[in-house]
Design an enzyme around this catalytic site. Structure first.
Site, PDB file in Angstrom:
ATOM      1  CD  GLU A 188       1.897 -39.434 -12.847  1.00  0.00           C
ATOM      2  OE1 GLU A 188       2.415 -38.040 -12.788  1.00  0.00           O
ATOM      3  OE2 GLU A 188       0.679 -39.227 -12.697  1.00  0.00           O
ATOM      4  CD  GLU A 235      -0.452 -40.493  -9.108  1.00  0.00           C
ATOM      5  OE1 GLU A 235      -1.085 -39.518  -8.988  1.00  0.00           O
ATOM      6  OE2 GLU A 235       0.985 -40.719  -8.626  1.00  0.00           O
TER       7      GLU A 235
END
Length: 448
Positions: free
Chosen positions: A228, A348
């Protein structure tokens, strides 16, 4: 004389040998004894061909190539739990085995832990804890044993397990004049050298159990540059773009066999026309990342996307969250097909887990929305190449859990949903699943 010899020499030697074995089995931190694995199950490497993942089964002939659409999961904690051996490693083995029993084929996990913690892999720049490295060795060997391939993430954007902030602190402690902003991780030459040295150490690692270099290990699905990546300011967006370009090329210079991805959440940047209508809020465009621009880099083989409707639009009702998720998935798959010409992997996919039945039903609806989109993409041979649920646990590792974590077999409806997705993808691409060769087929008797 014989009795005296036994007392003074034989028994102490046996004691030392027994102690060495116990230390190895419990801590994996001794070089006195090693038990290399002579044979491992065969797995083929995964590559990308335009918008598809491809598995070449046993050779390079075109007739041996099969498209692969992924159903998988996240268990970030596998290396951490493998460190101490014994019961801890049995929990890692159980997680990989249970994943295979649900027909899952890819697991995403951390290959990083930076700092001075007891289970840190990288204690200081270029200095590694061999005991922790052996924990990662074990994860890779066990994954291959169960026919699971791993997406290994190489550093965290967040502070958990050190992250980019730890790299900045190391530079400051070395007396380097570097900004306290964590964005300097992406720009300062010394910090970039720290990261490159880490990547080189990982990719050149020879597994202490199997003897296989990580760069030659088919149980590794892909390298993920960062979990991320974000910048504190949108003005750092060009710096992040340059960092991805540089680091993806560096990984490829060391390893031509494995796929590389960024680790993006999938937010569109300030200059993307579709950003305002697809992003979950204005905040998403101000993080310095841009899904299309970052993913279009030459040495990035597939695009990564995350999906957290419960977190990103927390005040929306279930209908609105479902509608948003559907649009989010459609938009990124369309980008993969029409703009990027690369596979899109939703690395995810998370929704909140509560104890009451209604919330479990909500979670299943959101997960089913994602799974149906991937299934439709697979039937049409589109770029939506799979989804990895966040995240799965086994009994005894609840400490690694968060609001989105659960033990799948404790949630029968969710378990059935996961297994069904595995089986219907397998029904489309039966040749791409090697689980059948390694264990009992979990989809035997299941309806697609």
């Amino acid at each position: 004389m014989e009795a005296e010899w036994r007392d003074k020499k034989l028994y102490p030697l046996l004691g030392i040998l027994l102690l060495s074995i116990l230390l190895y089995l419990n801590f994996g931190n001794t070089n006195l004894i090693s038990f290399p694995i002579s044979r491992q199950p065969r797995l083929d490497f995964v590559s990308a061909n335009s918008t598809h993942f491809i598995i070449v089964n046993g050779g390079g002939a075109a007739e041996n190539q099969s498209a692969a659409y992924v159903n998988g999961w996240n268990s970030y904690w596998l290396m951490q739990e493998s460190v101490w051996g014994g019961p801890s490693r049995s929990r890692v083995s159980k997680m990989l085995q249970r994943g295979a029993q649900m027909g899952l084929t890819v697991c995403r996990t951390w290959a990083f832990s930076d700092g001075n913690g007891p289970n840190a892999l990288q204690i200081s720049p270029g200095v590694f804890n061999e005991r922790v490295f052996r924990g990662l060795d074990y994860v890779i060997v066990e994954a291959r044993k169960h026919g699971i391939r791993l997406v290994l993430s190489l550093v965290n954007n967040l502070n958990n397990f050190g992250g980019k902030a730890q790299y900045v602190r190391w530079a400051q402690e070395a007396g380097i004049n570097v900004s306290s902003s964590s964005d300097s991780f992406f720009s300062h030459p010394m910090i970039k050298d720290y990261y490159k040295a880490y990547v080189k150490a990982i990719l050149s690692r020879k597994n202490s159990l199997s003897g296989v270099k990580y760069s030659d290990e088919p149980a590794i699905f892909a390298w993920e540059l960062m979990n991320e990546p974000r910048c504190e300011s949108s003005s750092s967006a060009p710096i992040l773009q340059a960092w991805i370009t540089e680091m993806a090329a560096f990984v490829k210079s060391l390893d031509q066999k494995h796929l590389v991805t960024v680790g993006l959440e999938g937010f569109y940047g300030l200059n993307t026309t579709k950003g305002p209508e697809v992003n979950p809020g204005e905040w998403a465009a101000s993080l310095g990342s841009d899904f299309v621009q970052n993913s279009a880099i030459e040495n990035i083989d597939f695009a990564s996307v995350h999906a957290y409707p419960d977190s990103w639009i927390p005040h929306a009702d279930l209908e609105e969250k479902t509608r948003y998720l559907s649009q989010w998935v459609d938009s990124h798959i369309s980008d993969g097909d029409q703009v990027l010409k690369k596979p899109i992997l939703f690395t995810e996919v998370g929704s909140l887990v509560y104890v009451n039945n209604q919330s479990i039903a909500d979670k299943d609806i959101l997960l089913k929305t994602m799974y149906d989109k991937i299934y439709e993409s697979a039937k049409k041979r589109q770029a939506g190449a799979g989804a990895l649920i966040w995240q799965l646990l086994v009994e005894g590792v609840e400490e690694y859990g968060d609001r989105f974590s659960f033990i799948a077999w404790d949630k029968p409806s969710t378990y059935k949903l996961i297994l069904r997705q595995s089986c219907r993808l397998q029904s489309i691409f039966p040749k791409s699943s090697q689980n059948r060769k390694l264990s009992k087929d979990p989809c035997s008797g299941q309806l697609p």
